[in-house]
Design a protein around this motif. Structure first.
Motif, short mmCIF file in Angstrom:
data_model
loop_
_atom_site.label_atom_id
_atom_site.label_comp_id
_atom_site.label_asym_id
_atom_site.label_seq_id
_atom_site.Cartn_x
_atom_site.Cartn_y
_atom_site.Cartn_z
N ARG A 139 -17.88 -8.49 9.67
CA ARG A 139 -16.57 -8.99 9.24
C ARG A 139 -15.60 -9.11 10.41
NH1 ARG A 139 -18.69 -5.91 5.10
NH2 ARG A 139 -18.51 -6.81 2.99
N TYR A 176 -12.59 -14.20 1.32
CA TYR A 176 -12.41 -13.40 2.52
C TYR A 176 -12.57 -11.92 2.20
CZ TYR A 176 -10.37 -11.48 6.77
OH TYR A 176 -10.16 -10.79 7.94
N ARG A 181 -16.63 -15.18 6.07
CA ARG A 181 -15.85 -15.33 7.30
C ARG A 181 -15.92 -16.74 7.88
NH1 ARG A 181 -13.97 -11.63 5.49
NH2 ARG A 181 -13.48 -9.58 6.37
N TRP A 398 -10.80 -15.01 13.97
CA TRP A 398 -10.84 -13.90 13.03
C TRP A 398 -9.69 -12.95 13.29
CZ3 TRP A 398 -16.70 -12.16 12.99
CH2 TRP A 398 -17.45 -13.15 12.34
#
Length: 399
Positions: A139, A176, A181, A398
């Motif tokens: 993640r 999410y 992702r 991210w």
């Protein structure tokens, strides 16, 4: 091997369930049965170190097993339990794989996947991964680096289409929260976000699509335009405050079909910091010089992309599976009633039974590394395209 009558320890996925009892079962392919004739090169030690000492990322793959008998394709497509060749994948030399099963199968059903289908399959996928040793769900960038340090394989959850969110913006946040992702805006046919590559009239990104791009930026989800139309791709790249990915495609200048991206899109992607993953699924990255697709035709797309985008914006998203991928393409075409879904148009080209050198996730990156070594690329260039470029992109996108 992998037959419905097999004992529970003869397959890897869902070890806590009884195959053929707790879920329908079809006989699956033997993941070790298909290998290419291509050899990775003579400098095995250098290739070993390149893969072992650096982060190697597949930007797009499907590490699942295909049916052994393609008459079982309809049942296979209906099933929500997916079987992964974990042992094979551990031998691939990969640090991380962008796992994009979710959503693409919806494109092979006449009614398409719905929201409940996506959530159910995602949950089952995460449950399976939670019961496997040596794998993690990534993640964050730190999760990928941790996988490289600990010798694990990191799975990045992604979906090839955002069609299942319909017009519900908050569903991006839900996905999410559940671990997605990376998300493709469109898969081939238009949805509420924009036009796909199959549309004859390219309407570009919609108003809702622009709101979705903004939300994906805000939450920290990577935007993918691999199957989007040219105009939708350009609109998304322009609208996004963060770099955009083309996780699996090739160059239209090398093979002029809609599935490939024109130089205009490749340049725009690179100028905004994005990365292209070179595609290798059968009958996609053919080239004028190599009309029977192989690692050589795929690398024709790579070298062109490097010239157009710069090597710091190119990676690999092979888009391969375990089993007879070319036969699976034909079976999917039969299921949805279209013989042109994987058609390369009227160009002179040769259908192949496999892509020699890039047949499955186990062999892909070793062969790519070997090809790059044999063609004189420096170690820093090879490590960049095998994963470093993607890692840099994720660090920017991210949260």
């Amino acid at each position: 091997m992998y037959s419905p009558a097999a004992k529970p320890d003869d397959y890897e996925s869902f070890p806590y369930l009884r195959r053929g009892v707790d879920f329908p079962a079809v006989e699956l392919s033997d993941p070790a049965a298909r290998r290419s004739r291509f050899t990775a090169g003579s400098d095995d030690d250098r290739i070993d170190h390149l893969l072992a000492d650096n982060v190697t990322i597949s930007f797009h793959d499907h590490p699942q097993l295909l049916p052994a008998d393609f008459a079982d394709t309809p049942a296979f497509l209906r099933a929500k339990h997916e079987f992964t060749a974990f042992a094979e994948l551990r031998r691939a030399g990969l640090t991380a794989v962008f796992d994009n099963w979710f959503g693409v199968i919806g494109s092979t059903r006449r009614t398409g996947w719905k929201w409940d289908d996506l959530i159910t399959t995602l949950g089952l996928r995460l449950a399976d991964l939670a019961h496997q040793d040596g794998v993690v769900v990534a993640r964050t960038v730190g999760d990928i680096l941790g996988a490289q340090r600990d010798g694990n394989v990191a799975f990045v959850m992604g979906t090839e289409s955002a069609g299942m969110i319909e017009n519900e913006l908050d569903r991006i946040d839900v996905l999410y929260g559940l671990g997605i992702r990376q998300m493709g805006l469109v898969y081939a046919e238009a949805n509420t976000l924009g036009s796909g590559q199959k549309e004859q009239r390219d309407g570009g990104l919609t108003v809702f699509g622009r709101r979705a791009v903004e939300r994906m930026n805000a939450v920290g989800m990577l935007i993918d335009v691999s199957h989007a139309s040219d105009r939708t791709s350009l609109d998304a790249i322009e609208a996004s405050a963060k770099p955009v990915a083309i996780t699996h495609a090739g160059a239209r200048a090398v093979w002029p079909i809609a599935r490939m991206k024109p130089d205009e899109v490749l340049k725009a992607c690179a100028e905004r910091g994005g990365v292209l993953g070179i595609e290798a699924a059968p009958h996609t990255t053919v080239s004028y010089d190599h009309r029977a697709q192989s690692i050589e035709s795929v690398m024709d797309h790579f070298t062109h992309a490097v010239e157009v985008m710069g090597i710091e914006h190119v990676a690999f998203g092979p888009d391969t599976l375990y089993g007879d991928h070319a036969a699976f393409q034909k079976a999917i075409s039969d299921v949805i009633g279209s013989s042109t879904v994987f058609d390369a148009g009227d160009l002179e080209w040769e259908r192949v039974s496999h892509v020699d050198g890039l047949e499955n996730p186990t062999e892909n990156f070793r062969n790519i590394a070997g090809w790059l070594v044999e063609h004189g690329y420096r170690d820093e260039e090879i490590t960049a395209v095998l994963g470093g470029n993607i890692l840099r992109l994720l660090g920017e996108v991210w949260r």
